[in-house]
Design an enzyme around this catalytic site. Structure first.
Site, PDB file in Angstrom:
ATOM      1  N   HIS A  80       0.843  -1.205   0.000  1.00 26.11           N
ATOM      2  CA  HIS A  80       0.000   0.000   0.000  1.00 26.11           C
ATOM      3  C   HIS A  80       0.883   1.262   0.000  1.00 26.11           C
ATOM      4  CE1 HIS A  80      -3.461   2.404   1.888  1.00 26.11           C
ATOM      5  NE2 HIS A  80      -2.412   3.173   2.106  1.00 26.11           N
ATOM      6  N   GLU A  81       1.858   1.312   0.901  1.00 30.24           N
ATOM      7  CA  GLU A  81       2.763   2.475   0.976  1.00 30.24           C
ATOM      8  C   GLU A  81       3.595   2.595  -0.294  1.00 30.24           C
ATOM      9  OE1 GLU A  81       2.576   4.791   3.156  1.00 30.24           O
ATOM     10  OE2 GLU A  81       1.103   3.659   4.308  1.00 30.24           O
ATOM     11  N   HIS A  84       1.676   4.379  -2.985  1.00 29.10           N
ATOM     12  CA  HIS A  84       1.744   5.843  -2.820  1.00 29.10           C
ATOM     13  C   HIS A  84       3.080   6.355  -3.354  1.00 29.10           C
ATOM     14  CE1 HIS A  84      -1.731   6.409  -0.307  1.00 29.10           C
ATOM     15  NE2 HIS A  84      -1.287   5.678   0.695  1.00 29.10           N
ATOM     16  N   ASP A 183      -5.481   8.759   4.017  1.00 31.30           N
ATOM     17  CA  ASP A 183      -5.548   8.889   2.555  1.00 31.30           C
ATOM     18  C   ASP A 183      -6.826   9.560   2.062  1.00 31.30           C
ATOM     19  OD1 ASP A 183      -3.132   7.642   2.484  1.00 31.30           O
ATOM     20  OD2 ASP A 183      -3.994   5.644   2.233  1.00 31.30           O
TER      21      ASP A 183
END
Ligand SMILES: [Zn+2]
Length: 377
Positions: A80-81, A84, A183
């Site tokens: 997930h990170e 980004h 987010d």
């Protein structure tokens, strides 16, 4: 971040682990292992499947599965990170590191002014990735009976995939709540920032974020969930900080150090007795002076430096005995926002301004806040 160590690089981005992360994996493994029969029926109900639980509930296997699921969860958080970060990097933004903490991951992204259009996609990429991971886990769950002949082993794999599908989809939903600085809140701010100045958008998004934090906190208290209370706390603090930083950045935009520094500078010599420095402080109402030795900056002496010395010793000591010689300085053209950032980071109240080796002015925190008050008007 303190207490973090580096485990490697991925796509050129340093990956760090915080020590709290190493504690949380066994705790999660234990929590998942302890009520495994409950979650087995939850997974089979949610996905409308039969799970053979012969092996799942035997001996140490619940805790082993708990461990695998905990690691899978954090791998999901990491990806997930990474999502980004990779979107940010494609837009030319520097990624300092990704750190895994006990409550998830944090990507340290260079905080220069980001185009709202970029931030919108950057913020959306993480939850989108969590959704994809959740769907992949669910697909694997349905594919498992075709891949394993032994129903007991297939049962273990289906349970693990199903649990990870639920966790990743929860991450997707939770992160998309408009609770700035999460987010969803960043997506909201980016959306607002296309229509109004960034500091206004941030202020609205952070008010909404604080509202969510209060709601999370109350729910956390009612259902007695320490994790939810902690998350609420982080959101509340984070929302306030980020909103302040954006406001300061806005108010101090295009102001350089030379425009607001004080001059001429009252300085002291290394050989001046401390008692004289104290009377100079009374006279001038300044709480710190640069120390100049033969025209060059030798250090800085502040009230803090003086209060480290006992009052008896002060009579016999000179400036050079207690001054701070490792001085941070700025150039006249440095943005004032940088000065404020440095002062906050190192907890100092004043920075000498240097040109061609000599001190031409001094900038203090109170000067910066006065300028901000004036510009706010
Ligand atoms: Zn995220």
């Amino acid at each position: 971040m303190d207490g973090s160590f580096r485990i490697g690089r991925l796509f050129g981005i340093p990956v760090m682990i915080h020590f709290t992360f190493l504690l949380i994996i066994p705790i999660f493994a234990w929590l998942i292992g302890t009520d495994i029969s409950y979650t087995v029926s939850m997974v089979s109900d949610l996905f409308h499947i039969q799970i053979d639980d012969q092996l799942i509930t035997q001996g140490y296997i619940p805790y082993l599965l708990g461990f695998v699921i905990a690691c899978g969860l954090f791998l999901g958080v990491f990806i997930h990170e990474l999502a980004h970060s990779l979107i940010a990097r494609r837009a030319g933004i520097t990624i300092n590191s990704i750190t895994l903490l006990f409550f998830g991951g944090v990507a340290s992204i260079d905080d220069r002014e980001t185009d709202p259009r970029v931030e919108f996609w950057m913020a959306l990429a993480g939850p989108a990735m969590s959704l994809v991971l959740g769907l992949i886990s669910a697909a694997l769950l349905y594919a498992t009976p075709f891949l394993f002949n032994d129903p007991a082993i297939a049962g273990m794999v289906m349970y693990t995939c199903g649990y990870l599908a639920i966790l990743n989809i929860l991450l997707f939903i939770f992160n998309l709540l408009p609770a700035f600085p999460m987010d969803g809140g960043r997506v909201l701010r980016a959306y607002l920032a296309l229509r109004m100045p960034l500091h206004k958008a941030t202020s609205i998004a952070s008010t909404v974020g604080k509202g969510f934090a209060v709601i999370f906190g109350l729910i956390g208290l009612v259902i007695f969930s320490p994790i939810l209370i902690l998350i609420a706390f982080f959101i509340y603090i984070g929302a306030g900080q980020e909103s302040d930083v954006t406001r300061y950045k806005f108010l101090l935009r295009d102001v350089t150090t030379k425009e607001i520094m004080s001059r001429p500078v009252i300085s002291v010599q290394p050989g001046m007795p401390l008692t004289e420095v104290i009377s100079l402080m009374y006279q001038t109402k300044h709480l710190g002076f640069p120390v100049i030795d033969r025209g060059y900056l030798a250090g800085i002496i502040t009230l803090d430096d003086l209060s480290r010395v006992s009052s008896i010793d002060r009579d016999a000591m000179q400036v050079k005995d207690t001054m701070t010689s490792d001085v941070i300085t700025l150039t006249p053209d440095a943005p004032v926002f940088d000065a404020l950032r440095i002062m906050t980071e190192y907890n100092i109240g004043r920075i000498p301004v240097i040109e061609n080796g000599s001190v031409i002015g001094i900038i203090t925190k109170s000067d910066i806040f006065t300028v901000m008050e004036l510009r706010e008007m």
